[in-house]
Design a protein around this motif. Sequence first.
Motif, PDB file in Angstrom:
ATOM      1  N   GLY A 152      -6.372  77.157 -10.264  1.00 59.41           N
ATOM      2  CA  GLY A 152      -5.132  77.023 -11.022  1.00 59.41           C
ATOM      3  C   GLY A 152      -4.631  75.595 -11.081  1.00 59.41           C
ATOM      4  N   ILE A 153      -4.618  74.913  -9.955  1.00 58.91           N
ATOM      5  CA  ILE A 153      -4.130  73.531  -9.919  1.00 58.91           C
ATOM      6  C   ILE A 153      -5.012  72.634 -10.775  1.00 58.91           C
ATOM      7  CG2 ILE A 153      -3.896  71.489  -8.434  1.00 58.91           C
ATOM      8  CD1 ILE A 153      -2.913  73.418  -6.207  1.00 58.91           C
ATOM      9  N   VAL A 154      -6.310  72.733 -10.607  1.00 56.00           N
ATOM     10  CA  VAL A 154      -7.224  71.850 -11.332  1.00 56.00           C
ATOM     11  C   VAL A 154      -7.132  72.087 -12.837  1.00 56.00           C
ATOM     12  CG1 VAL A 154      -9.657  71.250 -11.710  1.00 56.00           C
ATOM     13  CG2 VAL A 154      -8.778  71.522  -9.377  1.00 56.00           C
ATOM     14  N   THR A 155      -7.120  73.336 -13.270  1.00 52.21           N
ATOM     15  CA  THR A 155      -7.075  73.594 -14.717  1.00 52.21           C
ATOM     16  C   THR A 155      -5.726  73.198 -15.314  1.00 52.21           C
ATOM     17  OG1 THR A 155      -6.525  75.926 -14.333  1.00 52.21           O
ATOM     18  CG2 THR A 155      -8.843  75.387 -14.704  1.00 52.21           C
ATOM     19  N   ARG A 156      -4.634  73.386 -14.577  1.00 52.33           N
ATOM     20  CA  ARG A 156      -3.319  72.979 -15.107  1.00 52.33           C
ATOM     21  C   ARG A 156      -3.194  71.470 -15.242  1.00 52.33           C
ATOM     22  NH1 ARG A 156      -1.571  77.150 -11.903  1.00 52.33           N
ATOM     23  NH2 ARG A 156      -0.777  75.799 -10.268  1.00 52.33           N
ATOM     24  N   THR A 157      -3.958  70.712 -14.477  1.00 55.50           N
ATOM     25  CA  THR A 157      -3.889  69.252 -14.592  1.00 55.50           C
ATOM     26  C   THR A 157      -4.918  68.705 -15.577  1.00 55.50           C
ATOM     27  OG1 THR A 157      -5.337  68.952 -12.674  1.00 55.50           O
ATOM     28  CG2 THR A 157      -2.970  68.938 -12.259  1.00 55.50           C
ATOM     29  N   GLY A 158      -5.573  69.594 -16.311  1.00 60.98           N
ATOM     30  CA  GLY A 158      -6.523  69.157 -17.331  1.00 60.98           C
ATOM     31  C   GLY A 158      -7.944  69.009 -16.836  1.00 60.98           C
ATOM     32  N   GLY A 159      -8.208  69.430 -15.620  1.00 64.26           N
ATOM     33  CA  GLY A 159      -9.559  69.337 -15.067  1.00 64.26           C
ATOM     34  C   GLY A 159     -10.306  70.647 -15.212  1.00 64.26           C
ATOM     35  N   ARG A 160     -11.451  70.695 -14.610  1.00 62.64           N
ATOM     36  CA  ARG A 160     -12.309  71.879 -14.661  1.00 62.64           C
ATOM     37  C   ARG A 160     -12.998  71.995 -13.310  1.00 62.64           C
ATOM     38  NH1 ARG A 160     -13.753  76.574 -17.107  1.00 62.64           N
ATOM     39  NH2 ARG A 160     -15.946  76.692 -17.553  1.00 62.64           N
ATOM     40  N   MET A 165     -10.093  91.020   8.035  1.00 58.04           N
ATOM     41  CA  MET A 165      -8.657  91.293   8.003  1.00 58.04           C
ATOM     42  C   MET A 165      -7.894  90.233   8.797  1.00 58.04           C
ATOM     43  SD  MET A 165      -6.531  93.269   6.724  1.00 58.04           S
ATOM     44  CE  MET A 165      -6.266  95.009   6.651  1.00 58.04           C
ATOM     45  N   GLY A 166      -6.884  89.661   8.176  1.00 53.81           N
ATOM     46  CA  GLY A 166      -6.053  88.658   8.828  1.00 53.81           C
ATOM     47  C   GLY A 166      -6.652  87.270   8.872  1.00 53.81           C
ATOM     48  N   LYS A 167      -7.833  87.083   8.274  1.00 51.31           N
ATOM     49  CA  LYS A 167      -8.506  85.788   8.336  1.00 51.31           C
ATOM     50  C   LYS A 167      -8.391  84.999   7.045  1.00 51.31           C
ATOM     51  CE  LYS A 167     -11.236  86.737  12.134  1.00 51.31           C
ATOM     52  NZ  LYS A 167     -11.653  86.023  13.232  1.00 51.31           N
ATOM     53  N   GLY A 168      -8.002  85.632   5.961  1.00 53.52           N
ATOM     54  CA  GLY A 168      -7.885  84.924   4.691  1.00 53.52           C
ATOM     55  C   GLY A 168      -6.982  85.678   3.741  1.00 53.52           C
ATOM     56  N   THR A 169      -6.369  84.937   2.821  1.00 52.71           N
ATOM     57  CA  THR A 169      -5.443  85.558   1.868  1.00 52.71           C
ATOM     58  C   THR A 169      -6.110  85.870   0.542  1.00 52.71           C
ATOM     59  OG1 THR A 169      -4.749  83.419   0.973  1.00 52.71           O
ATOM     60  CG2 THR A 169      -3.501  84.298   2.862  1.00 52.71           C
ATOM     61  N   GLY A 170      -7.260  85.245   0.270  1.00 51.07           N
ATOM     62  CA  GLY A 170      -7.877  85.405  -1.036  1.00 51.07           C
ATOM     63  C   GLY A 170      -7.189  84.568  -2.099  1.00 51.07           C
ATOM     64  N   LEU A 171      -6.372  83.610  -1.663  1.00 46.21           N
ATOM     65  CA  LEU A 171      -5.660  82.755  -2.615  1.00 46.21           C
ATOM     66  C   LEU A 171      -6.169  81.317  -2.639  1.00 46.21           C
ATOM     67  CD1 LEU A 171      -1.991  83.955  -2.095  1.00 46.21           C
ATOM     68  CD2 LEU A 171      -3.409  84.252  -4.123  1.00 46.21           C
ATOM     69  N   GLY A 172      -6.960  80.921  -1.656  1.00 37.56           N
ATOM     70  CA  GLY A 172      -7.386  79.521  -1.548  1.00 37.56           C
ATOM     71  C   GLY A 172      -8.096  79.012  -2.784  1.00 37.56           C
ATOM     72  N   LEU A 173      -9.157  79.686  -3.198  1.00 38.45           N
ATOM     73  CA  LEU A 173      -9.928  79.191  -4.338  1.00 38.45           C
ATOM     74  C   LEU A 173      -9.257  79.487  -5.673  1.00 38.45           C
ATOM     75  CD1 LEU A 173     -13.568  79.861  -3.107  1.00 38.45           C
ATOM     76  CD2 LEU A 173     -12.308  77.701  -3.179  1.00 38.45           C
ATOM     77  N   SER A 174      -8.483  80.564  -5.751  1.00 38.52           N
ATOM     78  CA  SER A 174      -7.752  80.802  -7.003  1.00 38.52           C
ATOM     79  C   SER A 174      -6.661  79.738  -7.165  1.00 38.52           C
ATOM     80  CB  SER A 174      -7.165  82.215  -7.060  1.00 38.52           C
ATOM     81  OG  SER A 174      -6.266  82.439  -6.009  1.00 38.52           O
ATOM     82  N   THR A 175      -6.089  79.283  -6.069  1.00 39.65           N
ATOM     83  CA  THR A 175      -5.115  78.193  -6.111  1.00 39.65           C
ATOM     84  C   THR A 175      -5.795  76.902  -6.553  1.00 39.65           C
ATOM     85  OG1 THR A 175      -3.758  79.220  -4.405  1.00 39.65           O
ATOM     86  CG2 THR A 175      -3.464  76.856  -4.736  1.00 39.65           C
ATOM     87  N   VAL A 176      -6.966  76.617  -6.009  1.00 33.03           N
ATOM     88  CA  VAL A 176      -7.745  75.440  -6.423  1.00 33.03           C
ATOM     89  C   VAL A 176      -7.973  75.489  -7.934  1.00 33.03           C
ATOM     90  CG1 VAL A 176     -10.054  74.382  -6.325  1.00 33.03           C
ATOM     91  CG2 VAL A 176      -8.878  75.042  -4.205  1.00 33.03           C
ATOM     92  N   VAL A 221     -15.453  84.393  -7.160  1.00 34.49           N
ATOM     93  CA  VAL A 221     -14.937  83.399  -6.228  1.00 34.49           C
ATOM     94  C   VAL A 221     -13.516  82.918  -6.552  1.00 34.49           C
ATOM     95  CG1 VAL A 221     -15.913  81.321  -7.322  1.00 34.49           C
ATOM     96  CG2 VAL A 221     -15.670  81.416  -4.846  1.00 34.49           C
ATOM     97  N   PHE A 222     -13.115  82.889  -7.818  1.00 34.80           N
ATOM     98  CA  PHE A 222     -11.786  82.408  -8.176  1.00 34.80           C
ATOM     99  C   PHE A 222     -10.784  83.538  -8.405  1.00 34.80           C
ATOM    100  CE2 PHE A 222     -14.523  78.848  -9.754  1.00 34.80           C
ATOM    101  CZ  PHE A 222     -14.141  77.938  -8.785  1.00 34.80           C
ATOM    102  N   GLU A 223     -11.177  84.783  -8.177  1.00 31.34           N
ATOM    103  CA  GLU A 223     -10.263  85.914  -8.360  1.00 31.34           C
ATOM    104  C   GLU A 223      -9.166  85.883  -7.302  1.00 31.34           C
ATOM    105  OE1 GLU A 223     -11.885  89.877  -8.416  1.00 31.34           O
ATOM    106  OE2 GLU A 223     -13.462  89.275  -9.821  1.00 31.34           O
ATOM    107  N   PRO A 224      -7.909  86.047  -7.739  1.00 29.26           N
ATOM    108  CA  PRO A 224      -6.822  86.093  -6.755  1.00 29.26           C
ATOM    109  C   PRO A 224      -6.982  87.278  -5.808  1.00 29.26           C
ATOM    110  CG  PRO A 224      -5.975  85.954  -9.010  1.00 29.26           C
ATOM    111  CD  PRO A 224      -7.454  86.152  -9.102  1.00 29.26           C
ATOM    112  N   PHE A 225      -6.723  87.033  -4.543  1.00 27.50           N
ATOM    113  CA  PHE A 225      -6.742  88.025  -3.470  1.00 27.50           C
ATOM    114  C   PHE A 225      -8.136  88.542  -3.132  1.00 27.50           C
ATOM    115  CE2 PHE A 225      -2.605  88.339  -5.665  1.00 27.50           C
ATOM    116  CZ  PHE A 225      -1.827  87.809  -4.663  1.00 27.50           C
TER     117      PHE A 225
END
Length: 192
Positions: A171-179, A158-169, A148-152
């Motif tokens: 990345g942001i959460v872990t970089r701010t010290g969360g989990r 096709m054309g409905k998702g980038t595969g970046l939404g949950l990997s972005t989630v 679920v968190f794998e990029p892309f």
Amino acid sequence: DDIAGIRQDVEEILRASQHAAVVTNQLLAFSRKQVAHPEALDVGRALHDIEGLLQRLIGERVRLETWIAAGLPSVFVDRGQLTQVIVNLAVNARDAMPEGGRIAIDATREIVRAGGWRALRGVRPGDYVEIRFADTGQGMPPDVLARVFEPFYTTKGMGKGTGLGLSTVYGIVTRTGGRVLVDSAEGKGTVF
């Protein structure tokens, strides 16, 4: 007739540019090039501020419920990145509920202790503000949940998702010290 056609073209251009902005922000966040401006943030206020945006994003067939505990401590996070996390989760939840359903967002204070279930799932002991995001969608089978968190990686067409939404989630959460913890079962929805 010409004005209606022009209006339609302009609206399509606007939608395409908004989609491009979202993808660009996700790529920047994913590649860690997005500049963060952390601040002491009242999570409850931040969630209330984006409720209208979330309701427009998820549409009329999905009911949005929020519950914010009183007296939450401030967290040190970039407001825009927190908004991006919540929006990405909302869009994913909406897409998992094509016939409608419910999204519940709760914000609570959690004390994580050594040996507790959160600690056993990799959360360091400490004092946290937990944002729990639950939907009544289709849920995910174990093979999808494992990726679920794998990029892309996306299960959308096709054309409905980038595969970046949950990997972005993630990345942001872990970089701010969360989990980010996730539980899901087919036919029973998902909880982040």
